[in-house]
Scaffold this motif. Structure first.
Motif, PDB file in Angstrom:
ATOM      1  N   TYR A  98       1.023  -1.160  -0.045  1.00 45.51           N
ATOM      2  CA  TYR A  98       0.012   0.063   0.064  1.00 45.51           C
ATOM      3  C   TYR A  98       0.771   1.262  -0.163  1.00 45.51           C
ATOM      4  N   ARG A 130       4.600   0.074   5.302  1.00 42.79           N
ATOM      5  CA  ARG A 130       3.245   0.073   4.823  1.00 42.79           C
ATOM      6  C   ARG A 130       2.692   1.543   4.680  1.00 42.79           C
ATOM      7  N   HIS A 131       1.930   1.627   3.926  1.00 45.59           N
ATOM      8  CA  HIS A 131       1.013   2.899   3.438  1.00 45.59           C
ATOM      9  C   HIS A 131       2.079   4.105   3.503  1.00 45.59           C
ATOM     10  N   TRP A 133       3.561   7.172   1.680  1.00 43.62           N
ATOM     11  CA  TRP A 133       3.254   7.943   0.422  1.00 43.62           C
ATOM     12  C   TRP A 133       4.421   9.042   0.215  1.00 43.62           C
ATOM     13  N   GLU A 148       5.816   3.448   9.031  1.00 45.27           N
ATOM     14  CA  GLU A 148       4.371   3.257   8.370  1.00 45.27           C
ATOM     15  C   GLU A 148       3.738   4.551   8.320  1.00 45.27           C
ATOM     16  N   GLY A 149       2.945   4.560   7.312  1.00 52.94           N
ATOM     17  CA  GLY A 149       1.773   5.617   7.140  1.00 52.94           C
ATOM     18  C   GLY A 149       2.443   7.132   6.935  1.00 52.94           C
ATOM     19  N   TRP A 166       2.794   7.554  10.650  1.00 50.43           N
ATOM     20  CA  TRP A 166       1.581   8.492  10.576  1.00 50.43           C
ATOM     21  C   TRP A 166       1.822   9.999  10.664  1.00 50.43           C
ATOM     22  N   ALA A 185      -5.756   3.629   6.590  1.00 52.53           N
ATOM     23  CA  ALA A 185      -4.980   2.147   6.445  1.00 52.53           C
ATOM     24  C   ALA A 185      -5.699   1.303   5.936  1.00 52.53           C
ATOM     25  N   ARG A 186      -5.405   0.388   4.808  1.00 54.78           N
ATOM     26  CA  ARG A 186      -6.185  -0.815   4.741  1.00 54.78           C
ATOM     27  C   ARG A 186      -5.286  -1.878   5.587  1.00 54.78           C
TER      28      ARG A 186
END
Length: 187
Positions: A98, A130-131, A133, A148-149, A166, A185-186
């Motif tokens: 992701y 993960r996640h 961007w 993550e995030g 995050w 989040a998925r």
């Protein structure tokens, strides 16, 4: 692997085998990868896998993405790599599920020791959790892990690992400027 102690001004930094493998990949990239239509993600995944990349499902790698050495690349499922991104995989690059690497971003897993007399080539792995961007034209230095995030704003430079997840990171070098909602989040 990197040849140690060579004079980078006059001699190669990699073995003949490594240079030949890269040459074969470069030709494959030019002839079979780069000219493909945008929707042919499965074809490009297959080419990367043929050269040793570990690629998950539903990965979109656009045709102008430049990968230095696919055999040093792991991309988990549901990942997008945008137009003109560079994965300079002199060392291992791992992009977890992701994650998004936006257009023009540069993941640089190699550099030179500017304090050595021969400018010795050095490498260190990069991991995007993960996640993550990476917004347009982000730059990630060797040895960085992005938590993550995390969101790295456009043209952000990540020179050290981001351990707090995050968050929104911006600047040169990046600093935390905001929070990201974990509800995006998925599983």
């Amino acid at each position: 692997m990197i040849l140690q102690g060579t004079d980078s001004y006059t001699a190669p930094s990699f073995s003949l085998r490594q240079r030949l493998a890269r040459q074969l990949w470069d030709i494959t990239w030019m002839v079979l990868f780069r000219p493909t239509p945008r929707p042919l993600h499965a074809w490009r995944r297959a080419l990367l896998r043929a050269f040793g990349a570990r690629i998950g499902d539903h990965v979109h790698v656009h045709p102008s993405v430049k990968v230095w050495a696919p055999w040093h690349l792991t991309i988990d499922s549901f990942v997008g790599i945008g137009e003109g991104a560079v994965l300079y995989s002199m060392d291992h690059i791992h992009i977890e599920s992701y994650a998004v690497v936006s257009q023009g971003s540069y993941l640089c897993a190699g550099t030179h020791d500017f304090n050595s007399p021969n400018l010795q080539l050095t490498t260190a792995p990069i991991t995007l959790k993960r996640h993550v961007w990476l917004c347009a034209q982000s730059f990630v230095c060797p040895g960085v892990v992005i938590a993550e995030g995390s969101v790295v704003a456009a043209r952000g430079v990540v020179s050290k690992s981001l351990h707090e997840g995050w968050g929104v990171w911006a600047g040169v070098p990046v600093r935390r400027v905001g929070e990201r909602d974990q509800q995006v989040a998925r599983p």
